[in-house]
Scaffold this motif. Structure first.
Motif, short mmCIF file in Angstrom:
data_model
loop_
_atom_site.label_atom_id
_atom_site.label_comp_id
_atom_site.label_asym_id
_atom_site.label_seq_id
_atom_site.Cartn_x
_atom_site.Cartn_y
_atom_site.Cartn_z
N ALA A 1 5.63 54.48 53.11
CA ALA A 1 4.64 53.79 53.93
C ALA A 1 5.01 53.94 55.40
O ALA A 1 6.12 53.60 55.80
N LEU A 2 4.09 54.46 56.18
CA LEU A 2 4.19 54.49 57.64
C LEU A 2 3.46 53.26 58.16
O LEU A 2 2.87 52.51 57.36
N PRO A 3 3.46 53.02 59.46
CA PRO A 3 2.68 51.90 59.96
C PRO A 3 1.23 51.98 59.49
O PRO A 3 0.66 53.06 59.36
N GLY A 4 0.67 50.83 59.22
CA GLY A 4 -0.70 50.74 58.75
C GLY A 4 -1.09 49.30 58.53
O GLY A 4 -0.33 48.38 58.87
N GLY A 5 -2.24 49.10 57.95
CA GLY A 5 -2.77 47.76 57.72
C GLY A 5 -2.68 47.33 56.26
O GLY A 5 -1.81 47.80 55.52
N PRO A 6 -3.61 46.47 55.85
CA PRO A 6 -3.55 45.93 54.49
C PRO A 6 -3.66 46.99 53.39
O PRO A 6 -3.04 46.87 52.35
N GLY A 7 -4.43 48.03 53.62
CA GLY A 7 -4.54 49.09 52.62
C GLY A 7 -3.22 49.80 52.41
O GLY A 7 -2.83 50.11 51.27
N THR A 8 -2.51 50.04 53.50
CA THR A 8 -1.19 50.67 53.42
C THR A 8 -0.25 49.78 52.62
O THR A 8 0.49 50.26 51.76
N MET A 9 -0.28 48.48 52.93
CA MET A 9 0.60 47.54 52.23
C MET A 9 0.26 47.48 50.74
O MET A 9 1.15 47.48 49.89
N GLU A 10 -1.02 47.43 50.43
CA GLU A 10 -1.45 47.35 49.03
C GLU A 10 -0.98 48.56 48.26
O GLU A 10 -0.45 48.45 47.15
N GLU A 11 -1.11 49.74 48.84
CA GLU A 11 -0.69 50.97 48.15
C GLU A 11 0.82 50.99 47.94
O GLU A 11 1.30 51.33 46.86
N LEU A 12 1.57 50.63 48.98
CA LEU A 12 3.02 50.61 48.85
C LEU A 12 3.47 49.57 47.83
O LEU A 12 4.30 49.86 46.97
N PHE A 13 2.94 48.37 47.93
CA PHE A 13 3.37 47.31 47.02
C PHE A 13 3.05 47.64 45.57
O PHE A 13 3.83 47.31 44.68
N GLU A 14 1.94 48.32 45.33
CA GLU A 14 1.64 48.72 43.96
C GLU A 14 2.66 49.75 43.47
O GLU A 14 3.19 49.62 42.36
N ALA A 15 2.96 50.77 44.28
CA ALA A 15 3.93 51.78 43.87
C ALA A 15 5.31 51.16 43.65
O ALA A 15 6.01 51.50 42.68
N TRP A 16 5.70 50.26 44.52
CA TRP A 16 7.01 49.58 44.41
C TRP A 16 7.04 48.69 43.17
O TRP A 16 8.02 48.67 42.43
N LEU B 1 13.53 49.40 47.46
CA LEU B 1 12.71 49.82 48.59
C LEU B 1 13.63 50.29 49.71
O LEU B 1 14.33 49.51 50.35
N MET B 2 13.63 51.59 49.94
CA MET B 2 14.48 52.17 50.99
C MET B 2 13.80 51.97 52.34
O MET B 2 12.56 51.95 52.42
N VAL B 3 14.61 51.83 53.38
CA VAL B 3 14.08 51.63 54.73
C VAL B 3 14.81 52.59 55.66
O VAL B 3 16.04 52.58 55.74
N GLU B 4 14.05 53.41 56.36
CA GLU B 4 14.62 54.36 57.31
C GLU B 4 13.74 54.42 58.55
O GLU B 4 12.53 54.18 58.47
N SER B 5 14.35 54.77 59.68
CA SER B 5 13.60 54.80 60.93
C SER B 5 13.58 56.17 61.60
O SER B 5 13.12 56.30 62.72
N SER B 6 14.07 57.19 60.91
CA SER B 6 14.01 58.55 61.45
C SER B 6 13.56 59.49 60.34
O SER B 6 13.81 59.24 59.16
N PRO B 7 12.87 60.57 60.71
CA PRO B 7 12.48 61.54 59.68
C PRO B 7 13.67 62.05 58.88
O PRO B 7 13.61 62.15 57.66
N GLU B 8 14.77 62.35 59.59
CA GLU B 8 15.95 62.89 58.92
C GLU B 8 16.51 61.89 57.90
O GLU B 8 16.82 62.26 56.77
N GLY B 9 16.67 60.64 58.33
CA GLY B 9 17.19 59.61 57.44
C GLY B 9 16.29 59.36 56.26
O GLY B 9 16.75 59.18 55.12
N LEU B 10 14.99 59.36 56.50
CA LEU B 10 14.03 59.11 55.42
C LEU B 10 14.09 60.20 54.37
O LEU B 10 14.22 59.92 53.17
N ILE B 11 14.01 61.44 54.80
CA ILE B 11 14.01 62.55 53.84
C ILE B 11 15.35 62.64 53.11
O ILE B 11 15.40 62.86 51.89
N GLN B 12 16.43 62.42 53.82
CA GLN B 12 17.75 62.43 53.17
C GLN B 12 17.82 61.34 52.10
O GLN B 12 18.32 61.57 50.99
N ALA B 13 17.32 60.15 52.40
CA ALA B 13 17.33 59.05 51.42
C ALA B 13 16.44 59.38 50.22
O ALA B 13 16.83 59.14 49.07
N MET B 14 15.27 59.95 50.48
CA MET B 14 14.35 60.29 49.39
C MET B 14 14.96 61.37 48.50
O MET B 14 14.89 61.28 47.27
#
Length: 186
Positions: free
Chosen positions: A102-117, A162-175
């Motif tokens: 999930a990148l920044p977004g609104g309620p739709g983003t949250m709903e999609e992420l929370f369902e997957a999680w 739920l992993m949390v990262e703030s850089s592209p490098e960190g995110l992809i490495q975690a994934m």
């Protein structure tokens, strides 16, 4: 690897959000990671899709017919699948993806992420779920997740899924390094 990215159909009120989406998209393309997303050409959706495409990557969009015009369905994708509704959209994205972000977004983003999680917590899949916490966008949500755990509504093991990262490098490495928990019900 294909990552499903949930994000705003709006660019937000600060250009840095769209830039962070584009930076992630460029990094994904450089690593050979395909994008699965909501199929729109506007907002953060358009920013990340355009960046992946510009980097030579593949982009798979899934958009409900009713949103095709409103979200300006992206016509330059590797594939744009038009589906009947949001339920079909999420199911198609989940089937295609090896992980969810999930990148920044609104309620739709949250709903999609929370369902997957939630699906991960219930054992319906063992794919990684992550927040791309660009510029601290999700800091308040993370505090609320801690409150859910502190109040006994969320197990620590599930919160840690739920992993949390703030850089592209960190995110992809975690994934890429994600290992599903041995037991989701411990």
């Amino acid at each position: 690897m294909k990552l499903a990215v949930f994000c705003g159909s709006s660019p937000g009120n600060n250009a840095r959000y769209a830039q962070s989406a584009a930076d992630l998209g460029a990094f994904m393309a450089g690593k050979g990671i395909d994008l699965v997303f909501g199929g729109g050409h506007v907002g953060l959706m358009g920013a990340i899709a355009d960046a992946v495409l510009a980097g030579g990557g593949k982009v798979y969009g899934v958009i409900p017919e009713s949103l095709l015009d409103r979200e300006l369905g992206h016509t330059g994708l590797t594939q744009l699948q038009v589906v009947a509704d949001m339920h079909e959209r999420k199911a198609a994205m989940a089937a295609m993806a090896d992980g969810f972000v999930a990148l920044p977004g609104g309620p739709g983003t949250m709903e999609e992420l929370f369902e997957a999680w939630t699906w991960a917590q219930l054992g319906y899949h063992d794919k990684p779920c992550a927040l791309y916490n660009a510029f601290g966008f999700y800091d308040h949500l993370l505090a609320f997740i801690d409150k859910m755990a502190d109040a006994g509504f969320l197990k620590a093991d599930h919160a840690n899924m739920l992993m949390v990262e703030s850089s592209p490098e960190g995110l992809i490495q975690a994934m890429e390094g994600y290992k599903p928990p041995a037991s989701k019900w411990s």
